[in-house]
Design a protein around this motif. Structure first.
Motif, mmCIF file in Angstrom:
data_model
loop_
_atom_site.group_PDB
_atom_site.id
_atom_site.type_symbol
_atom_site.label_atom_id
_atom_site.label_comp_id
_atom_site.label_asym_id
_atom_site.label_seq_id
_atom_site.Cartn_x
_atom_site.Cartn_y
_atom_site.Cartn_z
ATOM 1 N N UNK A 8 0.847 -1.212 0.000
ATOM 2 C CA UNK A 8 0.000 0.000 0.000
ATOM 3 C C UNK A 8 0.872 1.248 0.000
ATOM 4 N N UNK A 9 0.391 2.263 -0.720
ATOM 5 C CA UNK A 9 1.083 3.551 -0.744
ATOM 6 C C UNK A 9 0.446 4.444 0.311
ATOM 7 N N UNK A 10 1.278 5.123 1.067
ATOM 8 C CA UNK A 10 0.803 5.855 2.234
ATOM 9 C C UNK A 10 1.108 7.341 2.099
ATOM 10 N N UNK A 11 0.114 8.164 2.422
ATOM 11 C CA UNK A 11 0.274 9.603 2.516
ATOM 12 C C UNK A 11 -0.176 10.041 3.900
ATOM 13 N N UNK A 12 0.381 11.103 4.388
ATOM 14 C CA UNK A 12 -0.013 11.609 5.698
ATOM 15 C C UNK A 12 -0.207 13.116 5.624
ATOM 16 N N UNK A 13 -1.029 13.636 6.495
ATOM 17 C CA UNK A 13 -1.292 15.065 6.572
ATOM 18 C C UNK A 13 -1.747 15.386 7.993
ATOM 19 N N UNK A 14 -1.784 16.649 8.297
ATOM 20 C CA UNK A 14 -2.204 17.107 9.621
ATOM 21 C C UNK A 14 -3.385 18.041 9.443
ATOM 22 N N UNK A 15 -4.439 17.829 10.227
ATOM 23 C CA UNK A 15 -5.609 18.687 10.161
ATOM 24 C C UNK A 15 -5.898 19.254 11.547
ATOM 25 N N UNK B 110 -3.901 5.249 3.097
ATOM 26 C CA UNK B 110 -3.198 4.174 2.394
ATOM 27 C C UNK B 110 -4.068 3.638 1.274
ATOM 28 N N UNK B 111 -3.412 3.311 0.161
ATOM 29 C CA UNK B 111 -4.089 2.714 -0.990
ATOM 30 C C UNK B 111 -3.044 2.002 -1.824
ATOM 31 N N UNK C 255 -2.488 7.113 -6.876
ATOM 32 C CA UNK C 255 -3.475 8.085 -7.365
ATOM 33 C C UNK C 255 -4.726 8.065 -6.494
ATOM 34 N N UNK C 256 -5.116 6.877 -6.018
ATOM 35 C CA UNK C 256 -6.279 6.788 -5.124
ATOM 36 C C UNK C 256 -5.996 7.494 -3.803
ATOM 37 N N UNK C 257 -4.796 7.314 -3.270
ATOM 38 C CA UNK C 257 -4.438 7.991 -2.020
ATOM 39 C C UNK C 257 -4.427 9.505 -2.198
#
Length: 805
Positions: A562-569, A607-608, A612-614
């Protein structure tokens, strides 16, 4: 007749309290009040930590065994930290990983101090009843066990004691507090007797050998104060040790076997192949069984085999400097490393050292798959998990595999501890990581091979570890004042030697240590030599074996990972992303084929399998938590149609109007000619008025994207490429006159819509053939006045004649 009851008040005449200080905190031992039927018992209070320690021994030796039956259990009671167990039954079950590891840490220093010829069952139970996180219950349990054994009547050559050492800002700290442990570069547990070091277990952030040895010496100095304290307790309330039935092997029998079979044992054991050695020893075993089994029993034959092999191994090493497989004292067995063996797993690596071979597979997943910890520690989850499997075929045994035992859990934890310091942080690499080491063949030091194999697998998976880690073991043979160490011990040397000193680390320092002892302890000189030998061997493995195979982590993850991206909100925006009942986040996951984890501090992990989905999921979340930006292009869904335009939802809860004049690049007569409810289209934010109402334009969005495509720039991240909407036929006006005309046409053809609710009531399809009336309808027409109102010509068409039979 009246009954009268009376009782004396219990005064606990043997109740004693002993007090001292340990690392500046009160250390209190209570005896004589609780657990009066144990051989030895004490309640240890360290700060507000309370551990009840009990030791018991059976009256008679166990028959038919050739080993000392000792069991050590560290029981974690969750009431000690004010929690109810999370299991279905809401009670403690099998010991957790931390409890098993603590049991092993206490077992190792006390076991060598029991008589070798004793076969009585001995049980040690440490029950954690209250936990002050600043005062380690593990250290309290170890010292309490030593006190309970020392004051009991069980034969034991103690006492021992232990401390926990930390390294905070370059300064060594004895029994650091919880806050100090979080900042510490060293987690060292050291145990010692009055004369020698008896146990070392450590995890470290690349600490050099000199600092590690200094920490051991500092801990030993503190331990000696505790041992003096324990000796004072024993002098006051200690029981005399009982006499036990010795199960020592008959010396005359052993000398007879040496005289008749020593040469045969030497010839059988002089090989580097474990299979050949076992095959050569089998005829000797059979001959001993025929000659002595009837008189002495099977257990004696097993002990004879053990004693003779031990004698040969130790005499060769001490007298001739010769090893069983012919290697030099500091020579490592043949080595090999390989990566990428398993195509579908996220990463794999295999490490071979002689006949020891371990294959590790690494799996990456979202943080929601991190292990949930249900123990007395403050750690809620564990992100990196290392599991070690030791199947029977790895040692040539023909039996069914079983669930992991304490040894497997301990070896997995050692490899996990060795690799933790080099793993990237959650912010750098927001993945849960699981490594599974499968022991394919075992002939000593499989735990160190699993460290090497796991490093290879992690780099093959693309995990950006800081540095490679390798592991090696060092053995020891002692006889009186004589001793010698040897590098890379194989199974027979481990089994018949006195020490297995395992060290894992990088080029720059140690990350993990585990020391198993079979004698009464080590001197500083032995420890220093073992450190140096392991350091040189570790560097050789890293530079000459592992680096040529894979020098650094792969630049990209496996296509199956899975490809992982992270962010802070903002924390206040978390509920907007989740939505009522989780509706919003579930919709994002479904639409983007992704998994989303949100933590309490506002950290979002996406994660996806497809990046592109992530990115689409991240873009959607950004549109929710961020105010729409004028000039930005969004992908939205049509929610309502009006005569003057269409309302488009660009994010859950955020809706804007696309005026009819902004729906297309050409003139639009009617909104229905271009879009319908549910259509997805790209829109551009053109204005946000003072009331927060958003004006959108599809016309401007199409123009901007056409210009970008013409110039060769890519589309915006998180959006789809624009697609032309399908041409729509002009719909008939939905007014009363049109409905009347359609109904008139149906009546002329013999059909009409049934009264409202009838088809649903009878559970029929909405349309039925005009010339057929079935089942309950026929009965209704015949026997019911209501049914007479509806003739066959009133039913609409749409179903074939054979719809119901």
């Amino acid at each position: 007749m009246a009954l009268e009851f009376a009782s004396k008040k219990e005064t606990f005449p043997r109740y004693k309290v002993f007090e001292t200080e340990l690392a500046g905190r009160p250390f209190v031992v209570e005896t004589g009040k609780m657990c009066g039927l144990s051989n030895g018992s004490c309640l240890v209070r360290y700060g507000e930590t309370a551990v009840l320690c009990n030791v018991t021994m059976s009256d008679k030796p166990r028959d038919g065994i050739d080993f000392f039956p000792l069991s050590v259990d560290f029981e974690e009671k969750l009431y000690s930290v004010g929690r109810i167990p999370g299991s279905f039954m809401r009670r403690e079950g099998r010991p957790g990983e931390k409890a098993v590891l603590t049991s092993r840490v206490v077992d190792r220093p006390i076991r060598p101090l029991f008589p070798k010829d004793m076969r009585n069952d001995v049980s040690v139970v440490m029950t954690v009843m209250s936990v002050d996180q600043d005062c380690s219950p593990e250290i309290a349990g170890m010292i309490g066990t030593s006190i309970a054994l020392s004051i009991s009547d069980i034969p034991w050559k103690g006492p021992i004691a232990g401390v926990f050492m930390g390294l905070v800002d370059g300064e060594l700290v004895v029994n650091p507090t919880e806050k100090q442990r979080e900042a510490s570069d060293l987690q060292l547990t050291v145990a010692a007797s009055a004369e020698k070091i008896v146990m070392i277990e450590a995890g470290a952030n690349e600490v050099d050998e000199a600092t590690m040895l200094k920490a051991i010496k500092t801990g030993d100095a503190e331990i000696q104060k505790i041992i003096t304290f324990i000796n004072g307790i024993v002098a006051e309330i200690g029981k005399p040790k009982i006499e036990f039935q010795s199960m020592e092997l008959d010396h005359d029998l052993l000398e007879e076997v040496k005289r008749d079979y020593l040469d045969a044992f030497k010839a059988a054991m002089d090989t580097d192949d474990k299979t050949v050695r076992d095959a050569r020893l089998l005829p000797i075993r059979n001959e001993l069984e025929e000659k002595y089994a009837e008189q002495w029993g099977a257990a004696t034959i097993e002990e004879l085999m053990y004693k003779m092999q031990k004698f040969v191994v130790r005499r060769w090493l001490l007298d001739e400097g010769k090893r069983v497989d012919g290697r030099g004292i500091n020579e490592i067995r043949p080595l090999a490393a390989e990566v990428g063996l398993l195509p579908r797993v996220h990463g794999s690596g295999m490490f071979t050292r002689g006949q020891t071979q371990v294959l590790t597979a690494v799996t990456l997943s979202g943080l929601r798959d991190a292990q949930i910890m249900d123990d007395i520690s403050l750690e809620p989850t564990k992100r990196y998990m290392h599991h070690y499997n030791f199947p029977p075929y790895s040692v040539g045994e023909a039996r069914a595999p079983r669930s992991p035992g304490r040894r497997e859990i301990g070896h997995g934890a050692l490899a996990e501890r060795a690799l933790l310091p080099v793993l990237p942080s959650v912010e750098e690499f927001p993945y849960a990581i699981r490594g599974v080491s499968e022991v394919l063949s075992s002939n000593g030091s499989t735990s160190q091979a699993s460290i090497c194999g796991s490093t290879l697998a992690l780099m093959d998976a693309g995990v950006p570890i800081k540095k490679p880690v390798a592991g090696i073991s060092c053995g020891l043979i002692t006889e009186g004042d004589r001793w010698m160490t040897m590098l890379d011990i194989q199974g027979v040397e481990d089994f018949h030697g006195d020490m297995d000193f395992k060290v894992g680390g990088t080029r720059d320092g140690i990350t993990a240590i585990q020391m198993d002892m079979k004698v009464d302890g080590l001197t500083y000189e032995i420890i220093e030599e073992a450190f140096e030998k392991c350091r040189k061997a570790r560097l050789y493995i890293l530079d000459e074996i592992m680096a040529p195979v894979i020098a650094e982590p792969r630049a990209e993850l496996s296509k199956y990972a899975p490809k992982m991206l992270s962010m802070k909100i903002d924390v206040d925006k978390i509920r907007d992303v989740i939505g009522k009942g989780g509706k919003v986040i579930q919709e994002i996951c479904a639409n983007c084929n992704a998994k989303i984890d949100i933590e309490e501090d506002g950290s979002v992990f996406i994660s996806a399998i497809d990046i592109a989905d992530a990115e689409r999921a991240m873009h959607t979340i950004k549109t929710i938590v961020e105010d729409p930006e004028i000039g930005a292009i969004y992908k939205g869904k049509v929610t309502r149609l009006m005569t003057f335009g269409a309302f488009v939802e660009i994010a859950p809860g955020k809706e804007g109007l696309v005026h009819i004049s902004k729906l297309d690049t050409k003139r639009v007569e009617k909104v229905e000619d271009v879009v319908a409810v549910g259509d997805e289209l790209l829109v551009k934010v053109t204005e946000i008025d003072q009331q927060g109402r958003i004006n959108l334009s599809r016309k401007d969005a199409l123009a901007d994207l056409a210009a970008k495509q013409k110039s060769g720039t890519s589309t915006l991240p998180g959006t789809l490429r624009p697609r032309a909407l399908p041409k729509r036929t002009v719909r008939q006006p939905r007014n009363q006159a049109a409905k009347q005309n359609r109904n008139a046409k149906r009546r002329r053809s013999g059909f009409a819509a049934p009264p409202f609710g009838l088809s649903k009531k009878l559970r029929f399809p909405a349309r039925l053939p005009a010339d057929r009336v079935f089942g309950p309808v026929r009965c209704a027409r015949r026997f019911s006045a209501v049914a007479s109102l509806y003739t066959p010509r009133h039913w609409p068409c749409g179903a074939s004649r054979g719809y119901f039979k």
